[in-house]
Scaffold this active site. Structure first.
Site, PDB file in Angstrom:
ATOM      1  N   ASP A   8     -13.135  66.294  49.504  1.00  0.00           N
ATOM      2  CA  ASP A   8     -13.456  67.309  50.511  1.00  0.00           C
ATOM      3  C   ASP A   8     -12.121  67.825  51.021  1.00  0.00           C
ATOM      4  OD1 ASP A   8     -14.071  68.772  52.753  1.00  0.00           O
ATOM      5  OD2 ASP A   8     -15.036  67.127  53.846  1.00  0.00           O
ATOM      6  N   LYS A  69      -6.344  76.163  54.384  1.00  0.00           N
ATOM      7  CA  LYS A  69      -7.574  76.558  53.684  1.00  0.00           C
ATOM      8  C   LYS A  69      -7.981  77.993  54.020  1.00  0.00           C
ATOM      9  CE  LYS A  69     -12.258  74.745  53.027  1.00  0.00           C
ATOM     10  NZ  LYS A  69     -13.086  73.558  53.316  1.00  0.00           N
ATOM     11  N   GLU A 167     -19.812  73.021  49.662  1.00  0.00           N
ATOM     12  CA  GLU A 167     -19.892  71.944  50.663  1.00  0.00           C
ATOM     13  C   GLU A 167     -21.336  71.635  51.079  1.00  0.00           C
ATOM     14  OE1 GLU A 167     -17.142  73.438  53.546  1.00  0.00           O
ATOM     15  OE2 GLU A 167     -15.444  73.073  52.204  1.00  0.00           O
ATOM     16  N   ASP A 189     -23.056  73.044  59.757  1.00  0.00           N
ATOM     17  CA  ASP A 189     -21.732  72.419  59.676  1.00  0.00           C
ATOM     18  C   ASP A 189     -20.850  72.937  60.820  1.00  0.00           C
ATOM     19  OD1 ASP A 189     -19.147  71.640  59.095  1.00  0.00           O
ATOM     20  OD2 ASP A 189     -19.213  72.220  56.988  1.00  0.00           O
TER      21      ASP A 189
END
Ligand code: AMP
Length: 612
Positions: A8, A69, A167, A189
């Site tokens: 992850d 990211k 994800e 999330d």
């Protein structure tokens, strides 16, 4: 087969997991910590990654990179707006984002590769064997270039990336939802700085992302800020001191606020004690969960809008969602869980650690790839149509938008000029009719075609979108066998908003686009007939009389006269008339060719040729 780990690669923290027997497990570092802060510091003494790099954030912000990211696979234009959240300097001239650290410039995949390398080494130390293969997760909304950049990062870290997995899909896998015969899953999330909601469909072990939404700047950090502001006002009221102007005090307050917030997820009340000797005071305050909830409730409510939007995009009612999965540290907050439960009318899955669930699912996916579980695939869709530019600047779509991937498509094309030995391949993405209105993904050339008349070469163009959403284009001339290909690695990415804009624009311009396309097609057809006529006249003028030659000449002149105008009907009419005028000439040419063949070659050879 060697072991495949699941990674992850997060905005704030990254983790690595593996399958220990039948269960996925995250791998801790030597100190027992499983979360590796996604932070890289470039110090004069070397490169630091993780916890040690995070400590540099306050003291040496200019050389410490975090949240990389957000920059993966993006261009300067894409991230300009993002920059106000960061102290980084980027090179504006570059298409690919480069982050300036000290006297060097690094690309986001290089920075991510350092994080991945640290995780690879951690896994190797723990497992006592080399680790060279991985599955890496990305947000469901990541486009081709963001996925490709993630793959590149893996390669740079010495990892073969066997699969890029969404994800939310990974989180669902961790909860074993691939075993559902059919159903719908909402994955909520909420992390430190981002909020994502994804609606998935699962059927016979196959996941499909139906819709995604979210807020790229909403999360636990905002809760901390709300709490800090509340403490600041309280200190001012009770002690008459404004700590807001003291960066060090602010940093301490921020850390204490975050710790208090986390404690309040489990305790009803908590006490905060922070000495500020430089201001001659010790701040002491008890805070109840209800007080925190009142502060953050409006922020939590902000996540519900995107949830409703995603449901609408997926054409589902909240009640039609079968399973709800919680991901991200902030979903430990009881208020968040209550709001999610109220919206979907279901108790969400929360048994697994919400920080680990994505990495655990990546390990499950790795296990599936290694052959441990064989009965499933993971699916996704192409966000925009993919195609190539053809004659006259038109986009020819090979793979329409929203096609489930992996997918492939093949179409035949040919040349438009006599003796053409090179074909320009221009790969496009978008919904508009004309190439220039779409996004250019790549250009390459197919060379070495034998010179032939226009229309003779047979060029097979194949598009292949793999399970990671990465596009491969191949062009092959079938007579000569010459081939060229490209793996599309767009130099800058598209945001969700851009994808939406491109789709909307295609609706807005639909009519004019179709008109331009039809006009271009009419001209292309006219050119084909003009060329064929000129060739036929060159070869067969002696087969027709003067009247016929004049009729053909007249029709040809008329077509040449209207060819460049904008009157599509006039072009089509003149093309049709020229076609009619040359019918007899074409027949005469065929007769002559057949006679010649019969006269000069043995009959058997002619027969053989037509049979083969
Ligand atoms: P993530 O980005 O998923 O790692 O989530 C990090 C966020 O989760 C940070 O804002 C943390 O403060 C928050 N967080 C972690 N643990 C808790 C907890 N027990 N209660 C509330 N928030 C938490």
């Amino acid at each position: 087969m060697s072991r495949i780990v699941g990674i992850d690669l997060g905005t704030t923290n990254s983790l690595v997991a593996y399958m220990a027997g039948d269960f996925p497990r995250v791998i801790p570092d030597a100190d027992g910590r499983v979360l590796l802060p996604s932070v890289v510091a470039f110090t004069p003494d070397g490169i630091l990654v993780g916890e040690t790099a995070k400590r540099q954030l306050v003291r040496h912000p200019a050389q410490t990179i975090y949240s990389v990211k957000r920059f993966m696979g993006r261009g300067y234009e894409d991230v300009k707006a993002e920059l106000r959240y960061f102290p980084f300097r980027l090179e504006p001239s570059q298409e690919i984002v480069r982050i300036q650290v000290g006297d060097r410039a690094v690309t986001p995949p290089e920075v991510s590769a350092l994080i991945l390398k640290a995780l690879k080494e951690r896994a190797e130390a723990h497992l006592g064997e080399p680790v060279t293969k991985a599955v890496i997760t990305v947000p469901a909304y990541f486009n081709d270039s963001q996925r490709q950049a993630t793959k590149d990062a893996g390669r740079l870290a010495g990892l073969e990336v066997l699969r890029i997995v969404n994800e939310p899909t990974a989180a669902s896998l961790a909860y074993g939802l691939h075993r559902l015969k059919r159903g719908t899953v909402a994955v909520y999330d909420l992390g430190g700085g981002t909020f994502d909601i994804s609606i998935l469909k699962v059927q016979d072990g196959i996941f499909e992302v139906l819709a995604t939404s979210g807020n790229t700047h909403l999360g636990g950090d905002d809760f901390d800020r709300a709490l800090v502001d509340w403490f600041l006002a309280d200190v001012l009221a009770r002690h008459g001191v404004d700590l807001g102007r003291d960066p060090e005090a602010m940093q301490e307050l921020r850390l204490a606020a975050e710790a208090a917030k986390c404690r309040l997820s489990f305790d009803e009340r908590t006490v905060l004690t922070i000495p500020f000797p430089q201001h001659g005071l010790t701040y002491r305050r008890e805070i109840a969960r209800a007080e925190l909830e009142a502060l953050i409730d409006p922020l939590v409510a902000e996540t519900l809008g995107p949830c409703r939007l995603a449901l609408a995009d997926a054409r589902l009612q909240a009640a039609q969602i079968d399973e709800v999965v919680l991901v991200g540290g902030s979903t430990r907050i009881p208020l968040v869980r209550r709001r999610v439960q109220e919206l979907f009318g279901k108790v969400p899955h929360s048994q697994l650690n919400p920080d680990e669930v994505v990495a655990l699912g990546a390990a499950v996916q790795a296990h599936i790839l290694a052959g441990g579980i064989t009965d499933m695939l993971l699916l996704d869709v192409t966000p925009l149509s993919l195609g190539i530019e053809t004659l006259g600047g038109v986009m020819s779509v090979l793979i329409p938008r929203n096609t489930t991937i992996p997918t492939s498509a093949k179409e035949m094309f040919t040349t438009s000029a006599d003796g053409q030995t090179v074909v320009d391949m221009h790969v496009l993405q978008g919904e508009r009719e004309l190439a220039r209105d779409n996004r250019s993904l790549a250009r390459f050339e197919l060379r070495g075609i034998d010179p032939m008349a226009a229309g003779m070469p047979r060029i097979a163009v194949t598009f292949l979108v793999d399970a990671n959403g990465i596009l491969q284009v191949q062009a092959k001339e079938l007579r000569t066998g010459k081939a060229a290909s490209v793996e599309v690695k767009p130099s800058y990415g598209l945001t969700d908003a851009e994808v939406e804009r491109m789709v909307e624009e295609s609706f807005a311009h639909a009519e004019e686009d179709v008109t331009s396309r039809l006009l271009i097609e009419a001209r292309n057809e006219a050119d084909t007939v003009i060329r064929a006529t000129e060739r036929a006249l060159g070869q067969g003028r002696h087969l027709i009389d003067g009247d016929e030659a004049e009729r053909i000449g007249g029709a040809l002149a008329t077509l040449l006269g209207v060819r460049d105008g904008n009157d599509r009907d006039a072009i089509r009419g003149a093309t049709e008339r020229l076609n009619q005028a040359t019918l007899h000439l074409a027949e005469a040419l065929m007769d002559a060719a057949l006679k010649e063949a019969l006269a000069s070659k043995p009959v058997t050879e002619v027969l053989e040729k037509t049979e083969s």
